[in-house]
Design a protein around this motif. Structure first.
Motif, PDB file in Angstrom:
ATOM      1  N   LEU A  97       0.825  -1.202   0.000  1.00  0.00           N
ATOM      2  CA  LEU A  97       0.000   0.000   0.000  1.00  0.00           C
ATOM      3  C   LEU A  97       0.866   1.262   0.000  1.00  0.00           C
ATOM      4  O   LEU A  97       0.595   2.208  -0.735  1.00  0.00           O
ATOM      5  CB  LEU A  97      -0.938  -0.009   1.202  1.00  0.00           C
ATOM      6  CG  LEU A  97      -1.994   1.090   1.234  1.00  0.00           C
ATOM      7  CD1 LEU A  97      -2.860   1.065  -0.010  1.00  0.00           C
ATOM      8  CD2 LEU A  97      -2.852   0.939   2.484  1.00  0.00           C
ATOM      9  N   PHE A  98       1.929   1.277   0.800  1.00  0.00           N
ATOM     10  CA  PHE A  98       2.847   2.413   0.818  1.00  0.00           C
ATOM     11  C   PHE A  98       3.428   2.652  -0.566  1.00  0.00           C
ATOM     12  O   PHE A  98       3.471   3.784  -1.058  1.00  0.00           O
ATOM     13  CB  PHE A  98       3.974   2.178   1.825  1.00  0.00           C
ATOM     14  CG  PHE A  98       5.082   3.194   1.731  1.00  0.00           C
ATOM     15  CD1 PHE A  98       4.952   4.430   2.342  1.00  0.00           C
ATOM     16  CD2 PHE A  98       6.241   2.923   1.021  1.00  0.00           C
ATOM     17  CE1 PHE A  98       5.957   5.379   2.243  1.00  0.00           C
ATOM     18  CE2 PHE A  98       7.252   3.861   0.912  1.00  0.00           C
ATOM     19  CZ  PHE A  98       7.111   5.088   1.531  1.00  0.00           C
ATOM     20  N   ALA A  99       3.890   1.580  -1.209  1.00  0.00           N
ATOM     21  CA  ALA A  99       4.489   1.717  -2.540  1.00  0.00           C
ATOM     22  C   ALA A  99       3.467   2.244  -3.543  1.00  0.00           C
ATOM     23  O   ALA A  99       3.782   3.114  -4.363  1.00  0.00           O
ATOM     24  CB  ALA A  99       5.059   0.380  -3.000  1.00  0.00           C
ATOM     25  N   TYR A 122       9.003   7.329 -15.043  1.00  0.00           N
ATOM     26  CA  TYR A 122       8.928   5.894 -15.303  1.00  0.00           C
ATOM     27  C   TYR A 122       8.281   5.167 -14.128  1.00  0.00           C
ATOM     28  O   TYR A 122       7.372   4.359 -14.307  1.00  0.00           O
ATOM     29  CB  TYR A 122      10.311   5.310 -15.568  1.00  0.00           C
ATOM     30  CG  TYR A 122      10.274   3.802 -15.676  1.00  0.00           C
ATOM     31  CD1 TYR A 122       9.847   3.195 -16.854  1.00  0.00           C
ATOM     32  CD2 TYR A 122      10.602   3.000 -14.594  1.00  0.00           C
ATOM     33  CE1 TYR A 122       9.766   1.816 -16.958  1.00  0.00           C
ATOM     34  CE2 TYR A 122      10.520   1.617 -14.683  1.00  0.00           C
ATOM     35  CZ  TYR A 122      10.104   1.027 -15.856  1.00  0.00           C
ATOM     36  OH  TYR A 122      10.014  -0.332 -15.938  1.00  0.00           O
ATOM     37  N   ALA A 123       8.751   5.451 -12.945  1.00  0.00           N
ATOM     38  CA  ALA A 123       8.209   4.785 -11.757  1.00  0.00           C
ATOM     39  C   ALA A 123       6.718   5.056 -11.618  1.00  0.00           C
ATOM     40  O   ALA A 123       5.927   4.132 -11.403  1.00  0.00           O
ATOM     41  CB  ALA A 123       8.960   5.238 -10.508  1.00  0.00           C
ATOM     42  N   GLY A 124       6.357   6.310 -11.732  1.00  0.00           N
ATOM     43  CA  GLY A 124       4.954   6.668 -11.547  1.00  0.00           C
ATOM     44  C   GLY A 124       4.027   6.106 -12.603  1.00  0.00           C
ATOM     45  O   GLY A 124       2.924   5.661 -12.304  1.00  0.00           O
ATOM     46  N   LEU A 125       4.481   6.093 -13.856  1.00  0.00           N
ATOM     47  CA  LEU A 125       3.603   5.665 -14.938  1.00  0.00           C
ATOM     48  C   LEU A 125       3.582   4.152 -15.152  1.00  0.00           C
ATOM     49  O   LEU A 125       2.579   3.605 -15.581  1.00  0.00           O
ATOM     50  CB  LEU A 125       4.011   6.352 -16.248  1.00  0.00           C
ATOM     51  CG  LEU A 125       3.796   7.858 -16.284  1.00  0.00           C
ATOM     52  CD1 LEU A 125       4.308   8.436 -17.596  1.00  0.00           C
ATOM     53  CD2 LEU A 125       2.330   8.209 -16.097  1.00  0.00           C
ATOM     54  N   HIS A 126       4.676   3.478 -14.886  1.00  0.00           N
ATOM     55  CA  HIS A 126       4.756   2.056 -15.209  1.00  0.00           C
ATOM     56  C   HIS A 126       4.742   1.144 -13.984  1.00  0.00           C
ATOM     57  O   HIS A 126       4.042   0.143 -13.980  1.00  0.00           O
ATOM     58  CB  HIS A 126       5.999   1.785 -16.065  1.00  0.00           C
ATOM     59  CG  HIS A 126       5.950   2.486 -17.374  1.00  0.00           C
ATOM     60  ND1 HIS A 126       5.124   2.089 -18.408  1.00  0.00           N
ATOM     61  CD2 HIS A 126       6.588   3.585 -17.820  1.00  0.00           C
ATOM     62  CE1 HIS A 126       5.263   2.901 -19.425  1.00  0.00           C
ATOM     63  NE2 HIS A 126       6.146   3.815 -19.107  1.00  0.00           N
ATOM     64  N   LEU A 127       5.497   1.475 -12.983  1.00  0.00           N
ATOM     65  CA  LEU A 127       5.567   0.597 -11.818  1.00  0.00           C
ATOM     66  C   LEU A 127       4.286   0.643 -10.979  1.00  0.00           C
ATOM     67  O   LEU A 127       3.967  -0.311 -10.290  1.00  0.00           O
ATOM     68  CB  LEU A 127       6.768   0.958 -10.953  1.00  0.00           C
ATOM     69  CG  LEU A 127       8.128   0.759 -11.620  1.00  0.00           C
ATOM     70  CD1 LEU A 127       9.247   1.193 -10.681  1.00  0.00           C
ATOM     71  CD2 LEU A 127       8.325  -0.663 -12.082  1.00  0.00           C
ATOM     72  N   GLN A 132      -0.051  -1.958  -8.080  1.00  0.00           N
ATOM     73  CA  GLN A 132      -1.485  -2.096  -7.805  1.00  0.00           C
ATOM     74  C   GLN A 132      -1.906  -3.559  -7.953  1.00  0.00           C
ATOM     75  O   GLN A 132      -2.670  -4.079  -7.130  1.00  0.00           O
ATOM     76  CB  GLN A 132      -2.297  -1.217  -8.744  1.00  0.00           C
ATOM     77  CG  GLN A 132      -3.766  -1.165  -8.412  1.00  0.00           C
ATOM     78  CD  GLN A 132      -4.482  -0.082  -9.185  1.00  0.00           C
ATOM     79  OE1 GLN A 132      -3.869   0.753  -9.849  1.00  0.00           O
ATOM     80  NE2 GLN A 132      -5.784  -0.079  -9.104  1.00  0.00           N
ATOM     81  N   TYR A 133      -1.378  -4.236  -8.953  1.00  0.00           N
ATOM     82  CA  TYR A 133      -1.638  -5.665  -9.121  1.00  0.00           C
ATOM     83  C   TYR A 133      -1.139  -6.451  -7.904  1.00  0.00           C
ATOM     84  O   TYR A 133      -1.841  -7.311  -7.376  1.00  0.00           O
ATOM     85  CB  TYR A 133      -0.968  -6.163 -10.405  1.00  0.00           C
ATOM     86  CG  TYR A 133      -0.826  -7.663 -10.468  1.00  0.00           C
ATOM     87  CD1 TYR A 133      -1.916  -8.469 -10.792  1.00  0.00           C
ATOM     88  CD2 TYR A 133       0.393  -8.270 -10.207  1.00  0.00           C
ATOM     89  CE1 TYR A 133      -1.794  -9.851 -10.845  1.00  0.00           C
ATOM     90  CE2 TYR A 133       0.530  -9.647 -10.252  1.00  0.00           C
ATOM     91  CZ  TYR A 133      -0.557 -10.431 -10.569  1.00  0.00           C
ATOM     92  OH  TYR A 133      -0.428 -11.789 -10.619  1.00  0.00           O
ATOM     93  N   THR A 140      -5.924 -10.231  -1.505  1.00  0.00           N
ATOM     94  CA  THR A 140      -6.705 -11.435  -1.776  1.00  0.00           C
ATOM     95  C   THR A 140      -6.144 -12.630  -1.010  1.00  0.00           C
ATOM     96  O   THR A 140      -6.895 -13.407  -0.418  1.00  0.00           O
ATOM     97  CB  THR A 140      -6.725 -11.725  -3.284  1.00  0.00           C
ATOM     98  OG1 THR A 140      -7.340 -10.617  -3.954  1.00  0.00           O
ATOM     99  CG2 THR A 140      -7.497 -12.998  -3.602  1.00  0.00           C
ATOM    100  N   ALA A 141      -4.825 -12.782  -1.005  1.00  0.00           N
ATOM    101  CA  ALA A 141      -4.194 -13.889  -0.281  1.00  0.00           C
ATOM    102  C   ALA A 141      -4.491 -13.803   1.217  1.00  0.00           C
ATOM    103  O   ALA A 141      -4.798 -14.816   1.860  1.00  0.00           O
ATOM    104  CB  ALA A 141      -2.689 -13.888  -0.529  1.00  0.00           C
ATOM    105  N   ILE A 142      -4.416 -12.597   1.773  1.00  0.00           N
ATOM    106  CA  ILE A 142      -4.695 -12.415   3.205  1.00  0.00           C
ATOM    107  C   ILE A 142      -6.153 -12.763   3.502  1.00  0.00           C
ATOM    108  O   ILE A 142      -6.440 -13.495   4.451  1.00  0.00           O
ATOM    109  CB  ILE A 142      -4.360 -10.979   3.647  1.00  0.00           C
ATOM    110  CG1 ILE A 142      -2.834 -10.780   3.666  1.00  0.00           C
ATOM    111  CG2 ILE A 142      -4.964 -10.674   5.008  1.00  0.00           C
ATOM    112  CD1 ILE A 142      -2.404  -9.345   3.875  1.00  0.00           C
ATOM    113  N   LEU A 143      -7.055 -12.270   2.688  1.00  0.00           N
ATOM    114  CA  LEU A 143      -8.486 -12.527   2.920  1.00  0.00           C
ATOM    115  C   LEU A 143      -8.836 -13.999   2.728  1.00  0.00           C
ATOM    116  O   LEU A 143      -9.747 -14.521   3.383  1.00  0.00           O
ATOM    117  CB  LEU A 143      -9.336 -11.640   2.024  1.00  0.00           C
ATOM    118  CG  LEU A 143      -9.237 -10.136   2.295  1.00  0.00           C
ATOM    119  CD1 LEU A 143     -10.028  -9.360   1.261  1.00  0.00           C
ATOM    120  CD2 LEU A 143      -9.656  -9.791   3.698  1.00  0.00           C
TER     121      LEU A 143
END
Length: 148
Positions: A97-99, A122-127, A132-133, A140-143
């Motif tokens: 979430l921080f990232a 680059y970081a903002g647009l691509h990473l 988010q994925y 999902t894994a936690i839930l």
């Protein structure tokens, strides 16, 4: 919103240990010398928190080279105190979430014209999309109750 809500509802798993943590403990901040640890760099995100913070933050890099449980065993053998699985989950989700928030700010800053540094663009647009994925996958894994 779901990740923020889960973290807020599960603060009891934030852990009670306190130590100096790096805050960006991944391989790009480690120098190797003579086959061992030479130095840890870039301490601008350092804070006092539970050491599980740095463990969970390193998860993505570590698991590309070794099984997570093998790493945790080596950590414990070297004297590290293993956090509970729920504490690791808490910090793993907090890390994603921080990232995502940071990368979204970079993307927004570029699109608004606040800055034009190519590495940040680059970081903002691509990473951000990949992060988010990863956040969705982690939540999902936690839930679902899938261990880290």
């Amino acid at each position: 919103e779901a990740a923020f809500r889960w973290l807020s509802d599960n603060l009891r798993f934030a852990g009670s240990q306190r130590a100096l943590v790096h805050g960006d403990m991944r391989f790009h901040n480690i120098l190797i010398q003579d086959g061992g640890l030479g130095s840890i760099m870039d301490w601008e995100l350092a804070t006092v928190a539970d050491p599980a913070f740095d463990l969970a933050y390193a998860w993505h890099h570590v698991t590309q080279l070794a099984p997570w449980q093998t790493f945790l065993q080596a950590y414990a053998t070297a004297g590290g105190r293993l956090p509970s699985p729920r504490t690791l989950e808490f910090y793993a989700l907090r890390t994603e979430l921080f990232a995502l928030v940071y990368l979204t700010k970079l993307e927004t800053g570029f699109l608004s014209g606040a800055f034009d540094k190519l590495d940040l663009v680059y970081a903002g647009l691509h990473l951000r999309q990949h992060t988010q994925y990863l956040l969705g996958k982690r939540l999902t894994a936690i839930l679902d109750g899938t261990p880290l």
